[in-house]
Scaffold this active site. Structure first.
Site, PDB file in Angstrom:
ATOM      1  N   CYS A  93      49.202  28.895  10.958  1.00 23.53           N
ATOM      2  CA  CYS A  93      49.892  27.694  11.455  1.00 23.53           C
ATOM      3  C   CYS A  93      48.880  26.648  11.917  1.00 23.53           C
ATOM      4  O   CYS A  93      48.081  26.171  11.123  1.00 23.53           O
ATOM      5  CB  CYS A  93      50.900  28.087  12.537  1.00 23.53           C
ATOM      6  SG  CYS A  93      52.066  26.760  12.951  1.00 23.53           S
ATOM      7  N   HIS A 145      54.206  31.722   9.199  1.00 24.41           N
ATOM      8  CA  HIS A 145      53.967  32.724  10.236  1.00 24.41           C
ATOM      9  C   HIS A 145      54.188  34.117   9.641  1.00 24.41           C
ATOM     10  O   HIS A 145      55.332  34.585   9.571  1.00 24.41           O
ATOM     11  CB  HIS A 145      54.918  32.523  11.419  1.00 24.41           C
ATOM     12  CG  HIS A 145      54.586  31.346  12.273  1.00 24.41           C
ATOM     13  ND1 HIS A 145      53.734  31.431  13.355  1.00 24.41           N
ATOM     14  CD2 HIS A 145      54.976  30.051  12.192  1.00 24.41           C
ATOM     15  CE1 HIS A 145      53.612  30.241  13.916  1.00 24.41           C
ATOM     16  NE2 HIS A 145      54.349  29.384  13.220  1.00 24.41           N
ATOM     17  N   GLU A 195      53.646  36.926  10.994  1.00 22.18           N
ATOM     18  CA  GLU A 195      54.176  37.829  12.022  1.00 22.18           C
ATOM     19  C   GLU A 195      55.680  37.675  12.216  1.00 22.18           C
ATOM     20  O   GLU A 195      56.319  38.516  12.864  1.00 22.18           O
ATOM     21  CB  GLU A 195      53.441  37.608  13.352  1.00 22.18           C
ATOM     22  CG  GLU A 195      53.854  36.375  14.138  1.00 22.18           C
ATOM     23  CD  GLU A 195      53.251  35.058  13.645  1.00 22.18           C
ATOM     24  OE1 GLU A 195      53.465  34.029  14.325  1.00 22.18           O
ATOM     25  OE2 GLU A 195      52.585  35.063  12.586  1.00 22.18           O
TER      26      GLU A 195
END
Length: 212
Positions: free
Chosen positions: A82, A192, A194
């Site tokens: 990001c 992202h 995650e």
């Protein structure tokens, strides 16, 4: 036991990144750290972040982390996420601030006049949610991830590299934009991992076994 440093410069919730990596690499010591010495001593480095580019650059320097980040980007497996991707470039239109100049190129805002979907409807900025990621070069971090797999995005700005050869993936949102870049020991993504379910965990797992 090998060590992975997640760089903490005070911007964003880094625990979700740490938990995702711990899930795919139980045999690795994962450190969320603002200590430059720990970053330099780690075997791998993750450079995440959320928020506005001017704030991120200010906080990075306030903690004395810039030299450690630049050194890690030179010689360790390095994953930017990001804002951690955007900060690697020369300049951002967000706040008109210089970045770390690891890569040549500009961080640009989505152009308001082009934010129209295929159905003619206006697209909202920030770009927030799941979108397809189209791989533009073969890379060890794409192993086991289908081309066009969906990843989770939250952003109003995107990187525009000067060298198209470093573009590792693109995504379409009104316009095609760079979703990932790769060069030597660096891989950096706008999305992202995650927060991206199985595809994101696969990418993180691939990073943990990557030997650039």
């Amino acid at each position: 036991m090998s060590k992975l440093a997640i760089i903490d410069y005070g911007m964003g919730n880094l625990r979700s990144v740490a938990k995702a990596i711990e899930h795919v690499a139980a045999d690795v010591q994962v450190l969320v750290t603002a200590d430059p010495a720990e970053v330099l001593a780690a075997d791998r480095v993750v450079f995440p972040g959320q928020g506005a580019m001017p704030d991120c650059m200010r906080e990075l320097d306030a903690r004395g982390l810039r030299p450690a980040v630049l050194e890690a980007a030179r010689n360790k497996p390095f994953l930017g996420i990001c804002i951690g991707q955007q900060m690697l470039f020369e300049h951002s239109q967000e706040g008109d601030v210089p970045g770390l100049c690891v890569f040549k190129g500009e961080v640009r805002r989505f152009p308001a006049d082009k934010m129209v979907g295929a159905d003619g409807a206006r697209l909202k900025v920030p770009h927030m949610g799941w979108n397809e990621v189209w791989q533009k070069q073969a890379h060890p971090l794409w192993v086991g991830i289908p081309d066009g797999a969906r990843f989770y995005y939250v952003h109003s700005y995107y990187v525009d590299p000067a060298d198209p050869a470093i573009v590792a993936a693109t995504t379409d949102y009104g316009i095609p934009f760079t979703g990932a870049v790769a060069q030597a020991n660096i891989f950096a993504v706008q999305f992202h991992p995650e927060k991206s379910a199985a595809a994101g965990l696969q990418l993180l797992s691939n990073f943990m076994s990557w030997k650039p």
